[in-house]
Write a protein that holds these residues in place. Structure first.
Motif, PDB file in Angstrom:
ATOM      1  N   SER A 260     -29.041 -56.693 -21.875  1.00 19.94           N
ATOM      2  CA  SER A 260     -29.291 -56.711 -20.428  1.00 19.94           C
ATOM      3  C   SER A 260     -28.005 -56.588 -19.625  1.00 19.94           C
ATOM      4  O   SER A 260     -27.996 -55.999 -18.546  1.00 19.94           O
ATOM      5  CB  SER A 260     -30.000 -58.013 -20.032  1.00 19.94           C
ATOM      6  OG  SER A 260     -31.247 -58.120 -20.656  1.00 19.94           O
ATOM      7  N   ASN A 264     -27.423 -58.647 -15.049  1.00 22.54           N
ATOM      8  CA  ASN A 264     -28.858 -58.381 -15.112  1.00 22.54           C
ATOM      9  C   ASN A 264     -29.606 -59.543 -15.752  1.00 22.54           C
ATOM     10  O   ASN A 264     -30.726 -59.889 -15.348  1.00 22.54           O
ATOM     11  CB  ASN A 264     -29.114 -57.094 -15.896  1.00 22.54           C
ATOM     12  CG  ASN A 264     -30.500 -56.544 -15.661  1.00 22.54           C
ATOM     13  OD1 ASN A 264     -31.119 -56.779 -14.622  1.00 22.54           O
ATOM     14  ND2 ASN A 264     -31.018 -55.793 -16.615  1.00 22.54           N
ATOM     15  N   LYS A 268     -32.649 -61.856 -14.168  1.00 23.09           N
ATOM     16  CA  LYS A 268     -33.928 -62.144 -14.816  1.00 23.09           C
ATOM     17  C   LYS A 268     -34.230 -63.645 -14.789  1.00 23.09           C
ATOM     18  O   LYS A 268     -35.386 -64.053 -14.632  1.00 23.09           O
ATOM     19  CB  LYS A 268     -33.907 -61.623 -16.260  1.00 23.09           C
ATOM     20  CG  LYS A 268     -33.892 -60.103 -16.357  1.00 23.09           C
ATOM     21  CD  LYS A 268     -33.793 -59.640 -17.809  1.00 23.09           C
ATOM     22  CE  LYS A 268     -33.757 -58.122 -17.882  1.00 23.09           C
ATOM     23  NZ  LYS A 268     -33.667 -57.642 -19.276  1.00 23.09           N
ATOM     24  N   ASN A 295     -36.957 -58.091 -21.896  1.00 28.19           N
ATOM     25  CA  ASN A 295     -37.904 -57.381 -21.026  1.00 28.19           C
ATOM     26  C   ASN A 295     -37.224 -56.923 -19.745  1.00 28.19           C
ATOM     27  O   ASN A 295     -36.269 -57.557 -19.277  1.00 28.19           O
ATOM     28  CB  ASN A 295     -39.058 -58.312 -20.605  1.00 28.19           C
ATOM     29  CG  ASN A 295     -40.061 -58.544 -21.709  1.00 28.19           C
ATOM     30  OD1 ASN A 295     -40.024 -57.877 -22.736  1.00 28.19           O
ATOM     31  ND2 ASN A 295     -40.952 -59.492 -21.496  1.00 28.19           N
ATOM     32  N   SER A 296     -37.776 -55.883 -19.148  1.00 29.60           N
ATOM     33  CA  SER A 296     -37.371 -55.543 -17.789  1.00 29.60           C
ATOM     34  C   SER A 296     -38.014 -56.546 -16.839  1.00 29.60           C
ATOM     35  O   SER A 296     -39.008 -57.203 -17.181  1.00 29.60           O
ATOM     36  CB  SER A 296     -37.825 -54.130 -17.433  1.00 29.60           C
ATOM     37  OG  SER A 296     -39.250 -54.072 -17.367  1.00 29.60           O
ATOM     38  N   ASP A 298     -39.675 -55.842 -14.265  1.00 25.61           N
ATOM     39  CA  ASP A 298     -41.003 -55.307 -13.951  1.00 25.61           C
ATOM     40  C   ASP A 298     -42.021 -55.700 -15.020  1.00 25.61           C
ATOM     41  O   ASP A 298     -43.153 -56.097 -14.708  1.00 25.61           O
ATOM     42  CB  ASP A 298     -40.921 -53.782 -13.823  1.00 25.61           C
ATOM     43  CG  ASP A 298     -42.257 -53.163 -13.445  1.00 25.61           C
ATOM     44  OD1 ASP A 298     -42.788 -53.501 -12.368  1.00 25.61           O
ATOM     45  OD2 ASP A 298     -42.771 -52.335 -14.217  1.00 25.61           O
TER      46      ASP A 298
END
Length: 393
Positions: A260, A264, A268, A295-296, A298
């Motif tokens: 990530s 980032n 999250k 995971n993203s 989204d």
């Protein structure tokens, strides 16, 4: 032959620059500016014919598109000035004879056009044999080189061969090295001697022996692409979350942070708080299932929305069952939710008060427990189940 013609020929053939004034030739139509311009145009035409030969070969014989050839011409203009496509034809035929598909050949040519200038016997064949000796065979070899064709241009004796013993020692075996190369081919372009400080950093953090081999096999990029400073920062970040040093969870968390990026990953964490999770609950997830953070944002948001508004769970359900955040909605959770709804109306006795485990059962166990002997439930399950690449059993 008049004197002016003789002077002109002497000028262009002599290795010594001629001092005859240009004005002498400009008086005569044979050597007028327009005729000299024609000579230039003829040279340009010849150059264009050479370019066209290579372009036609790539278009007609190799199947590249016009836009691809145009792009290559812009990037590799000199390649198109070759007097012959003979060597290029031999190179392409070699890849075809070696079992590469037409699509793989096109990828190789477009991604690394210098391959067209390599000699088959002295440059291409030795590289293929080298990769086979390393452990690559059949489709794996072809897939590997079609994705990283520039590796065939690296000098074998001076660059590749000398570093292989050290890399095999580092990865534990040829097999482990091959697996790592499939995910991160840049390993073959690294300077092995520069890795020791980063290896020491990992081992000081408790990642040793089998855990260290897991890192090298599963995420070699962690050590090959990070600087020493960045690697230290990522390890310290994971340690600050309270993940047990030297544990598999520590390695998994480090992988998640590395994939990530620090900023980032932090985003999250903040996003999970916005979804209704308390700080201690987020810390628990980091420790227990750090892969969740791969995971993203989204993906996490969509799964949480499904769990809350469709399945009817409270947000903290993911503290006990963090895997629910990375399961496929369309291929796993929605079909099972439809079965739960159906059983709730027809056979409620088959359902427990805790429904979350129904989403976690393997496909086989779910079918045995809730679908076998129930054609209506099976039909409903299959209706909502779609093909997906991200199913997790």
């Amino acid at each position: 032959m008049n004197v002016h013609t003789m002077l002109f020929l002497k000028c262009i053939l002599s290795p010594v620059r001629c001092s005859v004034p240009y004005s002498i030739f400009s008086k005569y139509s044979l050597f007028s500016t327009s005729n000299l311009s024609n000579v230039t145009e003829e040279k340009e035409d010849y150059r264009q014919r050479q370019q066209n030969a290579m372009a036609e070969f790539l278009l007609n014989e190799c199947g590249l598109s016009e836009s691809q050839v145009s792009g290559l011409c812009s990037r590799r203009a000199k390649m198109f000035e070759t007097k012959s496509t003979h060597r290029a034809q031999q190179a392409v035929q070699f890849f075809r004879d070696s079992g590469f598909t037409e699509n793989q050949v096109r990828k190789i040519l477009f991604m690394h056009p210098p391959v067209l200038n390599l000699e088959v016997d002295t440059q291409l064949k030795p590289k293929i044999e080298f990769m086979k000796e390393l452990g690559f065979t059949g489709s794996n070899l072809r897939h590997f080189l079609s994705l990283r064709p520039r590796l065939v241009s690296i000098k074998l004796e001076q660059t590749l061969s000398p570093k292989i013993p050290a890399l095999i020692s580092l990865f534990g075996s040829k097999l482990n090295l091959c697996k790592a190369l499939m995910s991160y081919p840049e390993i073959l372009e690294c300077k092995v001697e520069n890795l020791k400080p980063k290896i020491d950093i990992l081992k000081l953090s408790g990642i040793q022996d089998e855990l260290f081999l897991d890192v090298m096999k599963l995420r070699p990029k962690l050590i090959f692409s990070n600087s020493e400073e960045v690697l230290k920062l990522k390890i310290e970040y994971v340690r600050n979350w309270g993940v047990l040093k030297g544990s598999k969870a520590f390695v998994a968390a480090l992988f998640a942070v590395d994939s990530s990026g620090l900023d980032n990953f932090e985003n999250k964490i903040k996003h999970m708080a916005k979804l209704g999770l308390l700080e201690n609950e987020i810390i628990h997830i980091v420790k227990r299932a750090p892969r969740t953070f791969a995971n993203s944002i989204d993906k996490t948001e969509k799964n949480m929305d499904f769990l809350k508004h469709t399945a009817g769970f409270k947000p903290n359900i993911v503290v006990s069952y963090p895997c629910l955040l990375y399961y496929s909605i369309e291929n796993r959770m929605r079909p099972r939710h439809k079965v739960i709804e159906f059983l709730r109306e027809t056979e409620p006795s088959r359902l427990s008060t805790d429904l979350a485990p129904m989403y976690i059962l393997s496909e086989q166990n779910f079918a045995l427990k809730f679908l076998m002997g129930n054609p209506e439930a099976t039909k409903l399950f299959e209706k909502y189940k779609v093909k997906s690449d991200d199913i997790v059993n």
